[in-house]
Design a protein around this motif. Structure first.
Motif, PDB file in Angstrom:
ATOM      1  N   GLU A  72       0.849  -1.198   0.000  1.00  0.00           N
ATOM      2  CA  GLU A  72       0.000   0.000   0.000  1.00  0.00           C
ATOM      3  C   GLU A  72       0.887   1.251   0.000  1.00  0.00           C
ATOM      4  N   GLU A  73       1.977   1.164   0.757  1.00  0.00           N
ATOM      5  CA  GLU A  73       2.880   2.308   0.852  1.00  0.00           C
ATOM      6  C   GLU A  73       3.507   2.622  -0.510  1.00  0.00           C
ATOM      7  N   ARG A 122      -5.823   6.124   1.518  1.00  0.00           N
ATOM      8  CA  ARG A 122      -5.840   7.016   2.688  1.00  0.00           C
ATOM      9  C   ARG A 122      -7.004   6.650   3.612  1.00  0.00           C
ATOM     10  N   ARG A 143      -8.384   3.759   3.914  1.00  0.00           N
ATOM     11  CA  ARG A 143      -8.033   2.497   4.602  1.00  0.00           C
ATOM     12  C   ARG A 143      -7.087   2.781   5.763  1.00  0.00           C
ATOM     13  N   GLN A 144      -6.123   3.678   5.485  1.00  0.00           N
ATOM     14  CA  GLN A 144      -5.160   4.017   6.550  1.00  0.00           C
ATOM     15  C   GLN A 144      -5.858   4.652   7.732  1.00  0.00           C
ATOM     16  N   SER A 145      -6.800   5.587   7.440  1.00  0.00           N
ATOM     17  CA  SER A 145      -7.407   6.278   8.586  1.00  0.00           C
ATOM     18  C   SER A 145      -8.339   5.333   9.350  1.00  0.00           C
ATOM     19  N   ARG A 155      -7.770   2.179   9.690  1.00  0.00           N
ATOM     20  CA  ARG A 155      -6.847   1.351  10.477  1.00  0.00           C
ATOM     21  C   ARG A 155      -6.350   2.102  11.707  1.00  0.00           C
ATOM     22  N   SER A 156      -5.969   3.394  11.510  1.00  0.00           N
ATOM     23  CA  SER A 156      -5.415   4.098  12.669  1.00  0.00           C
ATOM     24  C   SER A 156      -6.510   4.404  13.694  1.00  0.00           C
TER      25      SER A 156
END
Ligand code: B12
Ligand code: SF4
Length: 542
Positions: free
Chosen positions: A386-387, A521, A523-525, A527-528
């Motif tokens: 993803e990165e 993004r 998905r990242q938020s 996750r966080s």
């Protein structure tokens, strides 16, 4: 042997440079051999068999040289609707879209198989109706799929992989082909030869008046982009690429004077103004600088007002070369950045640093480059995360900030697995492909594998692409693609590789990248948020 008929098998119209070079080469060594070039692409499908029959009856060739350039129709890039259908078929959440895509896919499969069947029928026609003529077959598509195609060709037809000049000469002279890359079927047995020393290109130049006399259809190419080869071979190792297999890894240069003589003849005698350096790679490394520089200087010195393009390693462009490129008429360019992650690039053995690629773009911008750039991305290459996907989005933004957003067109160009590449080998070893698979046999399962986009990243990459393509449906980007790559500047949609134009006009690659960024993004938020939720649950107790 006294007469050769070259038959360029049908594909999307593109100047048949390979057969013109072959005919020219033979003429220089054997001026008494009669030659004729027949380009089947220029006939409607229904007339092609009679065109072959009529030419063979009238010309009475001792040797019929078939040139097979393209087979691929399931192109792994968004300029081709087959990718969109495939993605809809595999990934669309709406079942109706899947059904529509499956019908479109079936139609495409039908076209694909009919195209191969039709191309094979012409050698069979010659074998049956003109049995005394020797058949030889070569060209890019034949080289790529020689092992499969030789099984389908008439027995006795000689297949040649890669360049064909020396091989044809040897056949005419009745010499052995043992030092050539030939492939031959005798019953069930396949015989192959290995090329000895590849031909040097120091004497290769085209005698255009002669060519004009043996290729009456040349008029169809007046005003089109003309191919010119300045070197053969590519020393790099990019894992997915077939070009070094086709042309060899050793780079052989044509003298710049001869390259520019080719251009100048086409310029003055045919009125050609657009040229494509058909080299696997125009700037093959620092060793190529003197040749590239001299070619461009000669174009300037001879006041040839042309637009040119080709496959160019932007990472190898120096400030001086950039200036020369712009002054000598470089047009739109296609840059295979592949990924914005150095890790992914290194894993594919691409052999360049992203920073150098950006430098090259900077030098072009400073030199006043006004063309457009297609930035090819092969998302979901091995080692993708993803990165690294986000790094690809960033890399587009960097290039766009250097060259201007209105000039940069990212294009989703998934890795297509081709036989005889390092990538194919790796995937066979990993069991992703099974040994003995037939790369020409397309089924829904094999297409899914050959358009390389594996799990787990596949579904949301496809989602981002589909979202972008849907948004663009019916819409057209107002910017016209008119650079050197265009074949007929008055029309839109006329980039030399017409297959890509769809992606450029819609600029849907940009949308696909930005949609991907949005998805990643979010998905990242999520996750966080989940992580911090878990932490806040844990904290009071700890
Ligand atoms: C330059 C190039 C392009 C340019 C062409 C620009 C132009 N105006 O000419 C552009 C970017 C437009 C292009 C587009 C495409 N290309 Co292209 N292209 C090439 C490339 C790099 C060089 C071809 C070339 O002109 N070489 C120079 C000439 C002199 O060589 P040649 O024609 O191959 O001929 C020599 C030999 O093949 C042999 N030979 C040829 N015919 C015969 C016949 C006989 C009897 C013998 C003995 C020998 C012989 O001898 C010749 C002289 O040595 C090749 C890869 C490569 N390195 O070869 C891919 C290649 C030919 N392309 C390929 C494809 C698929 C395409 C596309 C269909 C891609 C797509 N899906 O979008 C499109 C559409 C093409 C079209 N018909 O419109 C494939 C074909 C294989 C396949 N999978 O079918 C190749 C091999 C790349 C690959 N994927 O590996 N392409
Ligand atoms: S992708 Fe370009 S540089 Fe890499 S091996 Fe192929 S032709 Fe050479």
């Amino acid at each position: 042997m006294e007469s050769i008929l070259y038959i360029f098998l049908p594909c999307k119209k593109v100047y048949p440079i390979g057969v013109t070079y072959l005919a020219d080469f033979i003429h220089r060594r054997k001026p008494d051999v009669r030659q004729r070039i027949l380009d089947l692409s220029l006939f409607p499908e229904a007339q092609r068999s009679s065109a072959v029959r009529d030419a063979a009856t009238e010309f009475k060739p001792d040797l019929v040289c078939f040139s097979w350039r393209d087979i691929q129709i399931f192109s792994p890039h968004e300029g081709d609707s087959s990718l969109e259908h495939a993605f809809n078929f595999y990934f669309a959440s709406n079942p109706l879209k899947r059904i529509v895509a499956s019908f479109a896919g079936l139609q495409q499969l039908y076209r694909y198989y009919s195209h191969i069947r039709a191309a094979l029928s012409y050698p069979w026609l010659i074998a049956k109706e003109f049995p005394k003529a020797q058949i030889i077959i070569g060209g890019g598509a034949f080289t790529a799929f020689a092992d499969q195609l030789i099984q389908k060709l008439p027995e006795g037809a000689i297949g040649i992989l890669g360049e064909g000049e020396d091989a044809i000469l040897k056949v005419i002279e009745g010499q052995s082909l043992e030092n050539e890359r030939y492939i031959l079927r005798e019953g069930k047995t396949i015989r192959k030869g290995q090329q000895g020393a590849p031909a040097l290109l120091d004497a290769l130049t085209v005698d255009l008046p002669y060519l004009t006399s043996i290729f009456p259809q040349y008029q169809e190419y007046l005003g089109e982009s003309i191919g010119v080869q300045s070197k053969r071979g590519c020393p790099y190792d990019c894992a997915f690429c077939l070009y070094p297999y086709i042309e060899g890894k050793r780079v052989r240069y044509r003298p710049p004077s001869m390259v520019v003589k080719d251009i100048s003849q086409h310029y003055h005698q045919w009125g050609a103004r657009r040229f494509w350096f058909t080299d696997a790679q125009f700037i093959t490394g620092k060793e190529a600088y003197p040749q590239c520089t001299e070619i461009l200087e000669r174009i300037l010195a001879e006041k040839l007002e042309i637009e040119w393009s080709g496959y160019i390693r932007t990472s190898l462009i120096t400030p001086e070369l950039a200036k020369l490129m712009v002054r000598s008429g470089v047009g739109d360019l296609e840059v295979a950045i592949t990924s914005g992650s150095q890790v992914v690039l290194n894993n594919l053995h691409m052999g360049f640093k992203l920073e150098r690629l950006y430098d090259g773009c900077r030098y072009l911008a400073e030199a006043g480059f006004k063309g457009k750039v297609i930035l090819n991305y092969s998302l979901n290459s091995p080692k993708e995360t993803e990165e690294s996907l986000l790094q690809s989005v960033e890399s587009y933004k960097v290039v766009a900030s250097i060259l201007g957003e209105e000039r940069v067109f990212p294009l989703m160009f998934f890795l297509g697995i081709q036989p005889n590449t390092d990538l194919e080998q790796r995937l066979l070893e990993e069991g992703y492909l099974s040994a003995g698979y037939n790369p020409l046999m397309l089924t829904p399962t094999s297409i899914r594998k050959l358009l390389y986009n594996p799990a787990p990243l596949n579904s949301f990459i496809a989602k981002a692409c589909l979202r972008a393509w849907e948004r663009k449906e019916g819409s057209r980007d107002p910017r016209k693609w008119t650079g050197s790559l265009s074949q007929a500047p008055k029309e839109t949609g006329s980039y030399a590789d017409k297959n890509l134009i769809r992606g450029i006009e819609g600029n849907s690659g940009r949308d696909a990248l930005l949609s991907l960024e949005e998805i990643l993004r979010s998905r990242q938020s999520i996750r966080s948020a989940k992580d911090s939720g878990e932490r806040s649950v844990i904290t009071p107790a700890s």
